[in-house]
Enzyme design. Sequence first.
Site, PDB file in Angstrom:
ATOM      1  N   CYS A 199      63.792   5.069  68.895  1.00  0.00           N
ATOM      2  CA  CYS A 199      62.723   5.127  67.898  1.00  0.00           C
ATOM      3  C   CYS A 199      62.472   3.726  67.358  1.00  0.00           C
ATOM      4  O   CYS A 199      63.380   2.938  67.135  1.00  0.00           O
ATOM      5  CB  CYS A 199      63.068   6.103  66.774  1.00  0.00           C
ATOM      6  SG  CYS A 199      63.932   5.404  65.377  1.00  0.00           S
ATOM      7  N   GLU A 200      61.188   3.438  67.179  1.00  0.00           N
ATOM      8  CA  GLU A 200      60.838   2.075  66.778  1.00  0.00           C
ATOM      9  C   GLU A 200      61.079   1.817  65.298  1.00  0.00           C
ATOM     10  O   GLU A 200      61.042   0.668  64.866  1.00  0.00           O
ATOM     11  CB  GLU A 200      59.384   1.770  67.144  1.00  0.00           C
ATOM     12  CG  GLU A 200      58.344   2.518  66.355  1.00  0.00           C
ATOM     13  CD  GLU A 200      56.928   2.189  66.833  1.00  0.00           C
ATOM     14  OE1 GLU A 200      56.779   1.731  67.985  1.00  0.00           O
ATOM     15  OE2 GLU A 200      55.995   2.394  66.059  1.00  0.00           O
ATOM     16  N   HIS A 201      61.357   2.858  64.537  1.00  0.00           N
ATOM     17  CA  HIS A 201      61.598   2.648  63.105  1.00  0.00           C
ATOM     18  C   HIS A 201      63.043   2.286  62.813  1.00  0.00           C
ATOM     19  O   HIS A 201      63.324   1.597  61.835  1.00  0.00           O
ATOM     20  CB  HIS A 201      61.216   3.905  62.322  1.00  0.00           C
ATOM     21  CG  HIS A 201      59.782   4.308  62.521  1.00  0.00           C
ATOM     22  ND1 HIS A 201      59.388   5.586  62.826  1.00  0.00           N
ATOM     23  CD2 HIS A 201      58.653   3.560  62.502  1.00  0.00           C
ATOM     24  CE1 HIS A 201      58.074   5.625  62.966  1.00  0.00           C
ATOM     25  NE2 HIS A 201      57.602   4.410  62.789  1.00  0.00           N
ATOM     26  N   HIS A 202      63.971   2.778  63.625  1.00  0.00           N
ATOM     27  CA  HIS A 202      65.394   2.550  63.347  1.00  0.00           C
ATOM     28  C   HIS A 202      66.150   1.979  64.547  1.00  0.00           C
ATOM     29  O   HIS A 202      67.323   1.677  64.435  1.00  0.00           O
ATOM     30  CB  HIS A 202      66.058   3.867  62.927  1.00  0.00           C
ATOM     31  CG  HIS A 202      65.397   4.533  61.757  1.00  0.00           C
ATOM     32  ND1 HIS A 202      64.414   5.477  61.903  1.00  0.00           N
ATOM     33  CD2 HIS A 202      65.564   4.351  60.424  1.00  0.00           C
ATOM     34  CE1 HIS A 202      63.995   5.878  60.696  1.00  0.00           C
ATOM     35  NE2 HIS A 202      64.681   5.198  59.790  1.00  0.00           N
TER      36      HIS A 202
ATOM     37  N   HIS B 169      66.261  13.408  67.368  1.00  0.00           N
ATOM     38  CA  HIS B 169      66.226  12.010  66.919  1.00  0.00           C
ATOM     39  C   HIS B 169      67.501  11.669  66.157  1.00  0.00           C
ATOM     40  O   HIS B 169      67.798  12.292  65.135  1.00  0.00           O
ATOM     41  CB  HIS B 169      65.013  11.784  66.011  1.00  0.00           C
ATOM     42  CG  HIS B 169      63.707  11.847  66.748  1.00  0.00           C
ATOM     43  ND1 HIS B 169      62.884  10.766  66.896  1.00  0.00           N
ATOM     44  CD2 HIS B 169      63.107  12.875  67.407  1.00  0.00           C
ATOM     45  CE1 HIS B 169      61.819  11.114  67.603  1.00  0.00           C
ATOM     46  NE2 HIS B 169      61.924  12.390  67.925  1.00  0.00           N
TER      47      HIS B 169
ATOM     48  N   GLN C  13      57.656   9.351  69.388  1.00  0.00           N
ATOM     49  CA  GLN C  13      57.541  10.445  70.365  1.00  0.00           C
ATOM     50  C   GLN C  13      56.083  10.813  70.648  1.00  0.00           C
ATOM     51  O   GLN C  13      55.728  11.130  71.786  1.00  0.00           O
ATOM     52  CB  GLN C  13      58.316  11.659  69.833  1.00  0.00           C
ATOM     53  CG  GLN C  13      58.440  12.770  70.863  1.00  0.00           C
ATOM     54  CD  GLN C  13      59.258  13.942  70.336  1.00  0.00           C
ATOM     55  OE1 GLN C  13      60.188  13.745  69.559  1.00  0.00           O
ATOM     56  NE2 GLN C  13      58.918  15.146  70.748  1.00  0.00           N
TER      57      GLN C  13
ATOM     58  N   CYS D  35      68.053   9.193  64.372  1.00  0.00           N
ATOM     59  CA  CYS D  35      67.768   8.696  63.015  1.00  0.00           C
ATOM     60  C   CYS D  35      67.644   9.848  62.024  1.00  0.00           C
ATOM     61  O   CYS D  35      67.783   9.651  60.825  1.00  0.00           O
ATOM     62  CB  CYS D  35      66.527   7.799  62.996  1.00  0.00           C
ATOM     63  SG  CYS D  35      65.010   8.613  63.475  1.00  0.00           S
TER      64      CYS D  35
HETATM   65 ZN    ZN Z   1      63.733   6.689  63.555  1.00  0.00          ZN
END
Ligand code: ZN
Length: 185
Positions: free
Chosen positions: A76-79, A145, A117, A147
């Site tokens: 995931c690009e956020h975490h 996920h 996703q 995260c």
């Molecule tokens: Zn994430």
Amino acid sequence: MDMEKIARLTRELLIEIGENPDREGLLKTPERVAESWSFLTSGYRSDMKTVINGAVFESEANNMILCRDIEMYSLCEHHMLPFFGSCTIGYIAKKKVIGVSKLARIVDHYSRRLQIQERLTAQIARAVMDSVDAEGVGVIIDARHMCMTMRGVGKQHSSMTTSSVLGSFHSNSATRTEFLNLAAK
Ligand code: ZN
């Protein structure tokens, strides 16, 4: 990718999180992490033409072709934490079909990079559509996920489902229903 630089940055990260990068267990970790990131983000450096590499064949078939439960691992690009699950791809060919192993390669091409996703699902659908000039394409991804499960809200058993439909899968509700029914089996 500059592997030495990634190893150096990993060493700094180890120090910042409170580790001692010189203890025995961690001595080779920066190099291993660099190797690992090289693989996990190899989608940035792979080329779609090479991925498909001639595995598109002429066919008279115009029925629905479905490939279910292709394993999928992404970040995931956020975490920058893993999300993983399965991907189901369906399409209706006009004149061309694609080798089934190449569908898995398309999934790898877009999943081995930082993603969300929803975008991953749409990119796979678009790539299948374009590679065989399909009448329609549908993609469903069901993923967990890390995260969500390892940190933060700690919802350990939740998963997320996304879908993307193009062409006749979008415009024709009977086609879309057939896809969803086949995918659910
Ligand atoms: Zn994430």
